[in-house]
Design a protein around this motif. Structure first.
Motif, PDB file in Angstrom:
ATOM      1  N   ASP A   6       0.854  -1.190   0.000  1.00  0.00           N
ATOM      2  CA  ASP A   6       0.000   0.000   0.000  1.00  0.00           C
ATOM      3  C   ASP A   6       0.892   1.243   0.000  1.00  0.00           C
ATOM      4  OD1 ASP A   6      -1.431   2.308   1.352  1.00  0.00           O
ATOM      5  OD2 ASP A   6      -3.098   0.895   1.153  1.00  0.00           O
ATOM      6  N   SER A   7       0.813   2.031  -1.078  1.00  0.00           N
ATOM      7  CA  SER A   7       1.731   3.167  -1.255  1.00  0.00           C
ATOM      8  C   SER A   7       1.492   4.282  -0.239  1.00  0.00           C
ATOM      9  CB  SER A   7       1.641   3.711  -2.678  1.00  0.00           C
ATOM     10  OG  SER A   7       0.327   4.137  -2.948  1.00  0.00           O
ATOM     11  N   ASP A   8       0.244   4.528   0.155  1.00  0.00           N
ATOM     12  CA  ASP A   8      -0.030   5.577   1.145  1.00  0.00           C
ATOM     13  C   ASP A   8       0.564   5.216   2.510  1.00  0.00           C
ATOM     14  OD1 ASP A   8      -1.391   7.087  -0.732  1.00  0.00           O
ATOM     15  OD2 ASP A   8      -3.364   6.307  -0.151  1.00  0.00           O
ATOM     16  N   GLN A   9       0.413   3.952   2.893  1.00  0.00           N
ATOM     17  CA  GLN A   9       0.951   3.513   4.176  1.00  0.00           C
ATOM     18  C   GLN A   9       2.483   3.527   4.150  1.00  0.00           C
ATOM     19  OE1 GLN A   9      -0.949  -0.308   4.533  1.00  0.00           O
ATOM     20  NE2 GLN A   9      -2.810   0.556   5.428  1.00  0.00           N
ATOM     21  N   LEU A  10       3.071   3.151   3.015  1.00  0.00           N
ATOM     22  CA  LEU A  10       4.530   3.182   2.885  1.00  0.00           C
ATOM     23  C   LEU A  10       5.040   4.623   2.951  1.00  0.00           C
ATOM     24  CD1 LEU A  10       7.125   1.559   2.449  1.00  0.00           C
ATOM     25  CD2 LEU A  10       6.772   1.811  -0.007  1.00  0.00           C
ATOM     26  N   GLN A  11       4.310   5.544   2.333  1.00  0.00           N
ATOM     27  CA  GLN A  11       4.697   6.961   2.391  1.00  0.00           C
ATOM     28  C   GLN A  11       4.607   7.487   3.826  1.00  0.00           C
ATOM     29  OE1 GLN A  11       6.070   8.925  -0.010  1.00  0.00           O
ATOM     30  NE2 GLN A  11       6.374  10.303   1.710  1.00  0.00           N
ATOM     31  N   ALA A  12       3.557   7.070   4.548  1.00  0.00           N
ATOM     32  CA  ALA A  12       3.415   7.483   5.951  1.00  0.00           C
ATOM     33  C   ALA A  12       4.590   6.960   6.784  1.00  0.00           C
ATOM     34  CB  ALA A  12       2.091   6.977   6.521  1.00  0.00           C
ATOM     35  N   LEU A  13       5.023   5.723   6.507  1.00  0.00           N
ATOM     36  CA  LEU A  13       6.187   5.176   7.212  1.00  0.00           C
ATOM     37  C   LEU A  13       7.439   5.978   6.882  1.00  0.00           C
ATOM     38  CD1 LEU A  13       7.673   3.026   8.899  1.00  0.00           C
ATOM     39  CD2 LEU A  13       7.862   1.674   6.803  1.00  0.00           C
ATOM     40  N   ASN A  14       7.631   6.304   5.617  1.00  0.00           N
ATOM     41  CA  ASN A  14       8.808   7.078   5.223  1.00  0.00           C
ATOM     42  C   ASN A  14       8.790   8.482   5.821  1.00  0.00           C
ATOM     43  OD1 ASN A  14      10.338   5.169   3.794  1.00  0.00           O
ATOM     44  ND2 ASN A  14       9.061   5.411   1.981  1.00  0.00           N
ATOM     45  N   ASP A  15       7.599   9.062   5.984  1.00  0.00           N
ATOM     46  CA  ASP A  15       7.486  10.362   6.664  1.00  0.00           C
ATOM     47  C   ASP A  15       7.925  10.239   8.127  1.00  0.00           C
ATOM     48  OD1 ASP A  15       6.525  11.432   4.308  1.00  0.00           O
ATOM     49  OD2 ASP A  15       4.428  11.475   4.951  1.00  0.00           O
ATOM     50  N   GLN A  16       7.517   9.139   8.779  1.00  0.00           N
ATOM     51  CA  GLN A  16       7.925   8.909  10.170  1.00  0.00           C
ATOM     52  C   GLN A  16       9.440   8.712  10.256  1.00  0.00           C
ATOM     53  OE1 GLN A  16       6.119   9.346  12.700  1.00  0.00           O
ATOM     54  NE2 GLN A  16       4.030   9.159  11.974  1.00  0.00           N
ATOM     55  N   ILE A  17      10.014   8.015   9.282  1.00  0.00           N
ATOM     56  CA  ILE A  17      11.462   7.815   9.249  1.00  0.00           C
ATOM     57  C   ILE A  17      12.161   9.170   9.133  1.00  0.00           C
ATOM     58  CG2 ILE A  17      13.370   6.927   7.833  1.00  0.00           C
ATOM     59  CD1 ILE A  17      11.619   4.442   7.291  1.00  0.00           C
ATOM     60  N   ASP A  18      11.636  10.052   8.262  1.00  0.00           N
ATOM     61  CA  ASP A  18      12.212  11.399   8.125  1.00  0.00           C
ATOM     62  C   ASP A  18      12.189  12.148   9.452  1.00  0.00           C
ATOM     63  OD1 ASP A  18      12.925  11.273   5.468  1.00  0.00           O
ATOM     64  OD2 ASP A  18      11.067  12.216   4.739  1.00  0.00           O
ATOM     65  N   ARG A  19      11.044  12.103  10.144  1.00  0.00           N
ATOM     66  CA  ARG A  19      10.921  12.808  11.420  1.00  0.00           C
ATOM     67  C   ARG A  19      11.912  12.253  12.450  1.00  0.00           C
ATOM     68  NH1 ARG A  19       5.800  11.902  10.360  1.00  0.00           N
ATOM     69  NH2 ARG A  19       4.370  13.494   9.761  1.00  0.00           N
ATOM     70  N   ALA A  20      12.036  10.930  12.486  1.00  0.00           N
ATOM     71  CA  ALA A  20      12.963  10.317  13.442  1.00  0.00           C
ATOM     72  C   ALA A  20      14.396  10.731  13.140  1.00  0.00           C
ATOM     73  CB  ALA A  20      12.839   8.793  13.398  1.00  0.00           C
ATOM     74  N   MET A  21      14.767  10.769  11.880  1.00  0.00           N
ATOM     75  CA  MET A  21      16.136  11.146  11.524  1.00  0.00           C
ATOM     76  C   MET A  21      16.399  12.628  11.807  1.00  0.00           C
ATOM     77  SD  MET A  21      17.466   8.371  10.969  1.00  0.00           S
ATOM     78  CE  MET A  21      19.089   9.018  10.651  1.00  0.00           C
ATOM     79  N   GLN A  22      15.390  13.469  11.615  1.00  0.00           N
ATOM     80  CA  GLN A  22      15.540  14.890  11.952  1.00  0.00           C
ATOM     81  C   GLN A  22      15.713  15.059  13.459  1.00  0.00           C
ATOM     82  OE1 GLN A  22      12.244  17.047  10.263  1.00  0.00           O
ATOM     83  NE2 GLN A  22      12.834  16.534   8.171  1.00  0.00           N
ATOM     84  N   ALA A  23      14.959  14.279  14.229  1.00  0.00           N
ATOM     85  CA  ALA A  23      15.086  14.348  15.692  1.00  0.00           C
ATOM     86  C   ALA A  23      16.486  13.922  16.117  1.00  0.00           C
ATOM     87  CB  ALA A  23      14.027  13.470  16.364  1.00  0.00           C
ATOM     88  N   VAL A  24      17.011  12.859  15.503  1.00  0.00           N
ATOM     89  CA  VAL A  24      18.367  12.403  15.827  1.00  0.00           C
ATOM     90  C   VAL A  24      19.371  13.496  15.462  1.00  0.00           C
ATOM     91  CG1 VAL A  24      20.180  10.781  15.159  1.00  0.00           C
ATOM     92  CG2 VAL A  24      17.899   9.936  15.656  1.00  0.00           C
ATOM     93  N   GLY A  25      19.196  14.104  14.295  1.00  0.00           N
ATOM     94  CA  GLY A  25      20.109  15.156  13.846  1.00  0.00           C
ATOM     95  C   GLY A  25      20.095  16.377  14.748  1.00  0.00           C
ATOM     96  N   LYS A  26      18.925  16.711  15.283  1.00  0.00           N
ATOM     97  CA  LYS A  26      18.801  17.882  16.155  1.00  0.00           C
ATOM     98  C   LYS A  26      18.960  17.525  17.626  1.00  0.00           C
ATOM     99  CE  LYS A  26      15.708  20.308  13.006  1.00  0.00           C
ATOM    100  NZ  LYS A  26      14.355  20.805  12.800  1.00  0.00           N
ATOM    101  N   ARG A  27      19.231  16.248  17.893  1.00  0.00           N
ATOM    102  CA  ARG A  27      19.400  15.749  19.260  1.00  0.00           C
ATOM    103  C   ARG A  27      18.164  16.045  20.109  1.00  0.00           C
ATOM    104  NH1 ARG A  27      24.041  13.661  20.224  1.00  0.00           N
ATOM    105  NH2 ARG A  27      24.015  13.968  22.455  1.00  0.00           N
TER     106      ARG A  27
END
Length: 187
Positions: free
Chosen positions: A51-72
């Motif tokens: 499901d492409s919408d659900q996969l996109q939602a997961l990738n959005d969450q991955i982006d947020r997690a990586m931004q949080a790691v980058g900003k500590r």
């Protein structure tokens, strides 16, 4: 064309946990199928679709997690359910059994179309870094405040004692001055 009884999807891992600290990347549908070990039971004219919408939602969450790691910064754990479906391949390779009379490709089809499986991908929480915070910020622990309280109390007490001693010294000076004047006047 001949039929296979049941179309089946199996996943080796239906629950996957990703750790942002190890460096996440965007996931494609193929990445997800590989990560979960999801397979179809060998029926030739079907394929797995994520499901492409659900996969996109997961990738959005991955982006947020990586931004949080980058900003500590802290990031709460999140989960995303992703539906993986078995769909019949396009009409290009399908030959109508009535018109071909058995000539051409024999396709393996199922009695049950439209089955799906669901996998859950969880991104672990990112904790706040254990760096010392600047004094005076809200939420500081009480450890820095405890030593300051006695010091400020001691300083106030010391000032009070000094002031009292100055008042006593002034009183002694006034008394001594008055006593010296009176003895000076008598002589």
């Amino acid at each position: 064309m001949f039929h296979v009884g049941d179309l089946a999807i199996s996943s080796k891992q239906t629950l996957v946990e990703l750790d942002p600290a190890s460096g996440l990347q965007q996931l494609s549908a193929d990445d997800l199928l590989t990560l979960t070990g999801t397979q179809l039971n060998g029926i030739a004219d079907y394929r797995l679709v994520v499901d492409s919408d659900q996969l996109q939602a997961l990738n959005d969450q991955i982006d947020r997690a990586m931004q949080a790691v980058g900003k500590r910064k802290a990031f709460e754990a999140v989960s995303q359910n992703i539906t993986i479906s078995a769909v019949r391949n396009g009409a290009d390779g399908v030959i109508d059994a009535n018109s071909s009379r058995g000539a051409g490709i024999q396709l393996r089809t199922s009695d049950h179309d439209g089955i799906s499986a669901q996998v859950t991908v969880t991104i672990k929480a990112v904790a706040e870094p254990d760096e010392p915070e600047e004094p005076g910020k809200p939420g500081d622990s009480e450890k820095p405040e405890k030593p300051e309280m006695p010091r400020s109390g001691s300083a106030v007490q010391a000032l009070a004692i000094i002031s009292l001693l100055l008042v006593i010294a002034s009183a002694i000076c006034v008394y001594a001055t008055a006593h010296l004047r009176s003895s000076y006047l008598h002589n």
